[in-house]
Design an enzyme around this catalytic site. Sequence first.
Site, PDB file in Angstrom:
ATOM      1  N   ARG A  32      12.696  -8.619   5.636  1.00 45.37           N
ATOM      2  CA  ARG A  32      13.290  -7.284   5.767  1.00 45.37           C
ATOM      3  C   ARG A  32      14.414  -7.281   6.805  1.00 45.37           C
ATOM      4  O   ARG A  32      14.272  -7.865   7.869  1.00 45.37           O
ATOM      5  CB  ARG A  32      12.229  -6.274   6.228  1.00 45.37           C
ATOM      6  N   ARG A  87      13.378  -5.990  12.625  1.00 45.81           N
ATOM      7  CA  ARG A  87      12.434  -5.368  13.574  1.00 45.81           C
ATOM      8  C   ARG A  87      11.591  -6.475  14.207  1.00 45.81           C
ATOM      9  O   ARG A  87      11.148  -7.386  13.512  1.00 45.81           O
ATOM     10  CB  ARG A  87      11.494  -4.420  12.829  1.00 45.81           C
ATOM     11  N   LYS A 133       0.817  -1.220   0.000  1.00 52.55           N
ATOM     12  CA  LYS A 133       0.000   0.000   0.000  1.00 52.55           C
ATOM     13  C   LYS A 133       0.852   1.271   0.000  1.00 52.55           C
ATOM     14  O   LYS A 133       0.559   2.213  -0.722  1.00 52.55           O
ATOM     15  CB  LYS A 133      -0.932   0.025   1.232  1.00 52.55           C
ATOM     16  N   ARG A 135     -10.358   1.547   9.677  1.00 51.89           N
ATOM     17  CA  ARG A 135      -9.838   0.225   9.966  1.00 51.89           C
ATOM     18  C   ARG A 135     -10.923  -0.700  10.530  1.00 51.89           C
ATOM     19  O   ARG A 135     -10.712  -1.895  10.660  1.00 51.89           O
ATOM     20  CB  ARG A 135      -8.690   0.366  10.969  1.00 51.89           C
ATOM     21  N   ARG A 147      -0.675  -9.994  12.829  1.00 53.35           N
ATOM     22  CA  ARG A 147      -1.177  -8.757  12.204  1.00 53.35           C
ATOM     23  C   ARG A 147      -2.151  -9.104  11.085  1.00 53.35           C
ATOM     24  O   ARG A 147      -3.163  -8.417  10.881  1.00 53.35           O
ATOM     25  CB  ARG A 147      -0.012  -7.918  11.667  1.00 53.35           C
TER      26      ARG A 147
END
Length: 213
Positions: free
Chosen positions: A120, A154, A8, A81, A165
Site C-alpha cells: 500500500r 504508513r 474484512k 478480539r 500484527r
Amino acid sequence: MGPPGAGKGTQAERLVKQFGMKHLSSGDIFRAEKSSGSELGEKLASYMDAGQLVPDDVVVEMMAKAITQVDGGLMLDGFPRTVAQAEALDKQLLEANSPLDAIVVMVAEDDIIVKRIAGRRTCPACKRGYHVTFMPPKTEGYCDDCEGVELTQRSDDCEATVRQRLEAYRAQTEPVIGYYRGCESLAIVDVDGNLDAALIAGEIIEALTALEA
Ligand SMILES: [Zn+2]
C-alpha cells in the site's frame, strides 16, 4: 473474523449494503467514545494515549453500550478480539435475549497478507491510495495527480510490523474462533480470503441468506 489484511473491511461494506445491517467497528467506536469526553471515553484515552492495550472489561463495556443502542441487525467488526471478550459478550447478549447468529471466518495466507498490506502507498498531498502490484501509479513511486509528489507508506504497513500484527492475531484472536466453533447454536461461515473479493462476497451472502430462510 480474520487476520489484518484478509479483506474484512471490504466484505463488511458489501454485507451492510446487502442485508441493511448496522456496521459496528470497534476502531470507529473507540475513536467516537474517546472524542465524546464521556467518563468511559476518558478511561479509554488514558490507555490509548499511553500506547497500552485497552483492558477487556473496558472494551466490553464500550461495545455493549454501542450494541444495545442498535435497533435491528448488526455486524461486529474487530470485536471480540480475545476469548475473555467473547465470553463477556455472550453473557451480555444472553441477558438481552439476542445471541449471535453467525460468525464469518476469513482465512488468508501470511505471505499474501504481507504482499497486500506492505504494497500500500498513499499520496501525502491528495491522499489517493495506490498499491505497488494491484494499483500501481503510472510512474513508479509518484502520484498520478500531483506532479513530482512521492508516494509514502504508513509505518504500520511495513513488512516487519505486519508480521508482528499477524503474530498478535494468531496468539490472541485465533483462539476466539475456536471458542465459537464450540457453540452449537452458532453458524460458522468459512471463506477463503485468498480469493477475489467479489467471489468471497457471493459465498458469504449465499451462506447467510440460507441461514435467514
Ligand atoms: Zn496526489
